[in-house]
Design an enzyme around this catalytic site. Structure first.
Site, mmCIF file in Angstrom:
data_model
loop_
_atom_site.group_PDB
_atom_site.id
_atom_site.type_symbol
_atom_site.label_atom_id
_atom_site.label_comp_id
_atom_site.label_asym_id
_atom_site.label_seq_id
_atom_site.Cartn_x
_atom_site.Cartn_y
_atom_site.Cartn_z
ATOM 1 C CB SER A 184 -0.900 0.174 1.221
ATOM 2 O OG SER A 184 -0.348 -0.466 2.605
ATOM 3 C CG HIS A 212 -3.799 -0.750 -1.536
ATOM 4 N ND1 HIS A 212 -4.242 0.590 -2.007
ATOM 5 C CD2 HIS A 212 -4.018 -1.114 -0.158
ATOM 6 C CE1 HIS A 212 -4.621 0.817 -0.514
ATOM 7 N NE2 HIS A 212 -3.858 0.200 0.149
ATOM 8 C CE LYS A 243 -7.687 -0.467 1.241
ATOM 9 N NZ LYS A 243 -7.751 0.953 2.584
HETATM 10 N N1 PMP Z 1 -5.349 -4.683 4.377
HETATM 11 C C1 PMP Z 1 -4.738 -3.360 3.532
HETATM 12 C C2 PMP Z 1 -3.094 -3.282 2.733
HETATM 13 C C3 PMP Z 1 -5.001 -2.149 3.844
HETATM 14 O O1 PMP Z 1 -4.131 -0.916 2.507
HETATM 15 C C4 PMP Z 1 -6.522 -1.674 4.131
HETATM 16 C C5 PMP Z 1 -6.473 -0.218 4.402
HETATM 17 N N2 PMP Z 1 -5.802 -0.053 4.778
HETATM 18 C C6 PMP Z 1 -6.838 -2.846 5.263
HETATM 19 C C7 PMP Z 1 -6.501 -4.251 4.821
HETATM 20 C C8 PMP Z 1 -7.973 -3.023 5.603
HETATM 21 O O2 PMP Z 1 -9.212 -1.998 5.375
HETATM 22 P P1 PMP Z 1 -10.362 -2.120 5.235
HETATM 23 O O3 PMP Z 1 -10.018 -0.379 5.301
HETATM 24 O O4 PMP Z 1 -11.652 -2.065 4.461
HETATM 25 O O5 PMP Z 1 -10.411 -2.363 7.210
#
Ligand code: PMP
Length: 395
Positions: A184, A212, A243
């Site tokens: 990310s 992502h 997302k």
């Molecule tokens: N895994 C990754 C790689 C993420 O970037 C995120 C969100 N920042 C999440 C999990 C968590 O997802 P959510 O926002 O749906 O809780």
């Protein structure tokens, strides 16, 4: 001695964050999260959202959310295993399984919850969790909740991964290798074909967090497994519905047996109330839109390539990104924060990312290009980046 209820010990910590420039002020949107929006009352080009496909304020999703409210109400009323499981929750899971080309899917209330619930439920004492050092915080926390031993391999370093397995595989019952599909903070893609091969060689399970990559990579955004054509060879795929899908929620896709187990032992699934009908209705519509057409993912990639090329031609360091996540690496933390502030004043919202989220000395602003941006908005953003970049001697 101060009164314990004054929370002085927390105030001191906050003061320290402020003194070191690491305190995060939270911006407020005055309307929907769109390519151009009102942040703290100021109209800016938004280059920070995860709304990759522009779905979060899409009329079709909103209409579907309203219809789901009319049919099922505002809330689910209970956790799913008691009496919060509605027909649309089942419908969504069936649709997602078809979309991901997996046997079964279980939806959680968020991607974070999904990692927190799944990792601990599928590992136990005597097992090993082997995690890429740059994996997301929710994977780290999920692993912490497990009784298994934990180890990290160097970021996307296949030699390091294999070295650990060569030395230690025999000491454990099950080994679970976990990686982000797309990282990310840098936007690079995991070396999934190699990870899967190593996992097969050492008889390990694989777990990919596609937060992502869902809606971004693969046919119509089916994710990294589809991108690398690894269907049937990854044991657990995690996705988020917050997302690219534009709403909220998370899911795990895999074998039927895994999903049946998680329905009985996935703690957030068992102990936290089901997602509301509005969210589920909107998500179903979003998945249908992806299955109908590649128009959204094509537009996303077209915009991402356009923006990235312009930024690197100007001389910005865009790192190793292979996806729409476009870091502009500055280095010094304070300078990255200052850059973001100046960009905001000039009309671009892009949040700074600094230590401890990324290693010290790699402070950056992270640009998230979406399908919702017009070329004109991207051109304007690039112009602002150029002016502020020159002003701050970044260019
Ligand atoms: N895994 C990754 C790689 C993420 O970037 C995120 C969100 N920042 C999440 C999990 C968590 O997802 P959510 O926002 O749906 O809780």
């Amino acid at each position: 001695m101060s009164n314990i209820h004054d929370m002085k010990y927390l105030k001191d910590k906050v003061d320290e964050l402020k003194a070191t420039g690491l305190y995060k002020e939270i911006a407020t949107l005055d309307g929907p999260n769109e390519a151009e929006c009102l942040v703290n009352g100021k109209k800016v080009i938004n280059l920070s959202s995860n709304n990759y496909l522009g779905f979060s304020n899409h009329p079709r999703l909103k209409k579907a959310a309203i219809a789901a409210i009319e049919e099922f109400g505002a809330g689910a009323g209970a956790v799913r295993p008691i009496i919060g499981n509605m027909k649309i929750h089942d419908e969504l899971e069936e649709l997602l399984a078809e979309f991901k080309r997996e046997e079964a899917v279980l939806v959680f209330q968020s991607g974070f919850n999904c990692n927190a619930g799944t990792i601990q439920a599928v590992t136990d004492e005597g097992d090993l969790i082997l995690s890429d050092e740059l994996n997301h915080a929710s994977i780290i926390d999920g692993a912490r909740l497990s009784k298994a031993k934990k180890a990290r391999y160097k970021h996307s370093d296949m030699e390091d991964l294999e070295r650990i397995l060569k030395e230690d595989r025999d000491k454990y019952n099950n080994v679970l290798i976990i990686t982000d599909g797309v990282f990310s903070m840098d936007g690079d893609i995991a070396k999934l074909p190699e990870i899967v091969e190593i996992a097969e060689k050492y008889n390990c399970m694989t777990y990919v967090d596609d937060a992502h990559s869902s809606g971004v990579l693969g046919q119509s955004g089916r994710g990294t497994i589809d991108h690398f054509d690894l269907h049937g060879r990854v044991d657990f795929t995690i996705g988020t519905l917050s997302k690219a899908i534009g709403v909220v929620g998370g899911y795990v896709a895999g074998k039927k047996a895994s999903i049946e187990w998680l329905k009985n032992r996935g703690r957030p699934f068992l102990f936290s109330t089901a997602l509301p009908p509005a969210a589920i209705g909107a998500i179903i519509e979003a998945i249908k839109m992806l299955m109908e057409s590649e128009e959204y993912t094509d537009k996303l990639w077209d915009n991402a390539r356009y923006f990235k090329e312009k930024m690197s031609t100007l001389g910005f360091n865009t790192g190793e990104s292979e996806t729409p996540i476009t870091p502009i690496i500055i280095g010094e933390e304070a300078k990255a924060i200052e850059f973001s502030k100046k960009l905001f004043e000039a009309g671009v919202f892009v949040s700074p990312i600094v230590f401890p989220t990324v290693p010290k000395g790699t402070g950056r602003v992270r640009c998230m290009v979406t399908a919702g941006h017009t070329k004109e908005q991207l051109d304007r953003a690039v112009e602002i980046f150029e002016t502020v970049g020159k002003e701050m001697n970044i260019l």
